[in-house]
Motif scaffolding. Structure first.
Motif, PDB file in Angstrom:
ATOM      1  N   ARG A  72     -11.156   4.428  -6.608  1.00 26.77           N
ATOM      2  CA  ARG A  72     -11.836   3.213  -6.161  1.00 26.77           C
ATOM      3  C   ARG A  72     -12.216   3.358  -4.690  1.00 26.77           C
ATOM      4  NH1 ARG A  72      -9.095  -2.604  -7.210  1.00 26.77           N
ATOM      5  NH2 ARG A  72      -7.699  -1.872  -5.549  1.00 26.77           N
ATOM      6  N   SER A 122      -6.811   3.562  -8.853  1.00 25.16           N
ATOM      7  CA  SER A 122      -6.812   2.170  -9.282  1.00 25.16           C
ATOM      8  C   SER A 122      -7.108   2.082 -10.773  1.00 25.16           C
ATOM      9  CB  SER A 122      -7.857   1.380  -8.485  1.00 25.16           C
ATOM     10  OG  SER A 122      -7.828   0.022  -8.813  1.00 25.16           O
ATOM     11  N   GLU A 150      -8.423   6.130  -3.136  1.00 22.29           N
ATOM     12  CA  GLU A 150      -7.508   5.203  -3.797  1.00 22.29           C
ATOM     13  C   GLU A 150      -7.515   5.413  -5.305  1.00 22.29           C
ATOM     14  OE1 GLU A 150      -6.804   0.359  -4.108  1.00 22.29           O
ATOM     15  OE2 GLU A 150      -8.829   1.205  -4.077  1.00 22.29           O
ATOM     16  N   LEU A 183      -2.763   4.054  -3.065  1.00 20.30           N
ATOM     17  CA  LEU A 183      -2.979   3.015  -4.061  1.00 20.30           C
ATOM     18  C   LEU A 183      -2.400   1.702  -3.560  1.00 20.30           C
ATOM     19  CD1 LEU A 183       0.055   2.744  -5.456  1.00 20.30           C
ATOM     20  CD2 LEU A 183      -0.686   4.779  -6.678  1.00 20.30           C
ATOM     21  N   HIS A 184      -2.740   0.631  -4.264  1.00 14.59           N
ATOM     22  CA  HIS A 184      -2.204  -0.686  -3.970  1.00 14.59           C
ATOM     23  C   HIS A 184      -1.562  -1.235  -5.231  1.00 14.59           C
ATOM     24  CE1 HIS A 184      -5.304  -0.234  -0.797  1.00 14.59           C
ATOM     25  NE2 HIS A 184      -4.460  -0.953  -0.072  1.00 14.59           N
ATOM     26  N   GLN A 202       0.868  -1.179   0.000  1.00 12.68           N
ATOM     27  CA  GLN A 202       0.000   0.000   0.000  1.00 12.68           C
ATOM     28  C   GLN A 202       0.905   1.230   0.000  1.00 12.68           C
ATOM     29  OE1 GLN A 202      -2.174   1.529   3.661  1.00 12.68           O
ATOM     30  NE2 GLN A 202      -3.897   0.568   2.570  1.00 12.68           N
TER      31      GLN A 202
END
Length: 242
Positions: free
Chosen positions: A166, A176, A174, A210-211, A96
Motif C-alpha cells: 500500500r 496491508s 507498507e 505495516l499498521h 506502526q
C-alpha cells in the motif's frame, strides 16, 4: 550478517514513516494523487489524505476544496487535528511496525515457505473485492491494487487469502489488506503472504512496515513472530468536511 541488516535499517530514513501518506503522495504515488494545497489519492484508489506538517486555516480550506463539502476525509495517522467544525467520524488506536534488516532475509525465526502464493493481476480484482467484502481488512477499493504488488492463495481455484503493498514512502513499503476467508483460517496463509511480501520488499533494498489496530492482538502476535517490531503507537482518525 545480522548486524549488517540492523545497521542498514538504522541508516534508512525512518522519519518518513511519521507521514507515510504524504511521503507516498509526494513520491512514488504522485501519479495517483489529486492536489489542492494538500493531497489525496484518486477516487477508488484510497481515501487517505495528507496535509502539511503545520497546516494553517488555508491548508484545511484547500482540503475542503479538494474533497468537497460534507465528504469523508481519512487523515490516517496525521498528528494534527482539523478545525473544530470538521465532524469526527472515527478514532482507532493502533501501532506502526517495521521489520528490522536490509536485503533478502533468511533464517528468521518464524520464517515460513511461500509455497502456493501467486501474484494477483488486474483480472483478479473482482475476486479480491469479494474477499475484502467478506473479511473487512480495512479500506480497499477497485483501484487499490494499483498501489503495489498483491499476492494471494487459492484453494480449488477460489481466492481465500491475500495481502499486498500500500503506502510507499522513500525506502519503505507498507504491507496491508492482509485477510483470509473464514473457511480457510488456521492454515498459516497470512504468515506465508506477509513473509513473501516482506522478502520481496527487502530483496529490492527497502524496509517492510505495516499498521495494525491495537485491539487486533492475534495479528500483532503473528507480525512479531515474523520479525516485526513496534516503531510507534498511532491514532487513526477520519472526519467529515464542513
Amino acid at each position: 550478517m545480522e548486524q549488517e541488516r540492523h545497521d542498514t535499517t538504522a541508516a534508512r530514513d525512518a522519519f518518513v514513516l511519521d507521514d507515510p501518506v504524504g511521503e507516498s503522495l509526494r513520491g512514488r504515488h504522485a501519479r495517483l494523487a489529486r492536489r489542492v494545497g494538500g493531497a489525496t489519492y484518486l477516487p477508488d484508489v484510497s481515501t487517505f489524505a495528507a496535509v502539511s506538517p503545520e497546516p494553517g486555516p488555508a491548508r484545511w480550506a484547500d482540503l475542503v476544496e479538494l474533497l468537497g463539502r460534507g465528504e469523508f476525509a481519512d487523515l490516517f495517522s496525521c498528528p494534527v487535528l482539523p478545525p473544530s467544525d470538521w465532524e469526527p467520524v472515527f478514532v482507532l488506536e493502533g501501532r506502526q511496525m517495521i521489520r528490522p534488516g536490509g536485503g533478502a532475509a533468511t533464517g528468521r525465526p518464524g520464517e515460513v515457505p511461500d509455497d502456493g502464493v501467486v501474484e494477483l493481476g488486474a483480472d483478479s480484482v473482482p475476486e479480491m473485492l469479494d474477499l475484502v467484502a467478506r473479511t473487512r481488512p480495512g479500506p480497499f477499493w477497485s483501484r487499490t491494487p494499483e498501489l503495489g504488488t498483491y499476492l494471494g492463495i487459492r484453494e480449488k481455484g477460489t481466492l481465500v487469502a491475500m495481502a499486498g503493498e500500500r503506502l510507499r514512502p522513500p525506502g519503505w513499503t507498507e504491507i496491508s489488506a492482509v485477510c483470509t476467508a473464514p473457511e480457510a483460517r488456521g492454515q498459516g496463509h497470512a504468515a506465508r503472504l506477509v513473509g513473501a511480501l516482506a522478502a520481496r520488499i527487502e530483496a529490492r533494498g527497502e524496509g517492510p512496515f505495516l499498521h495494525v489496530a491495537e485491539a487486533n492482538t492475534g495479528a500483532i502476535a503473528l507480525y512479531e513472530k515474523l520479525g516485526f517490531v513496534t516503531r510507534r503507537p498511532v491514532t487513526f482518525r477520519g472526519f467529515r468536511t464542513p
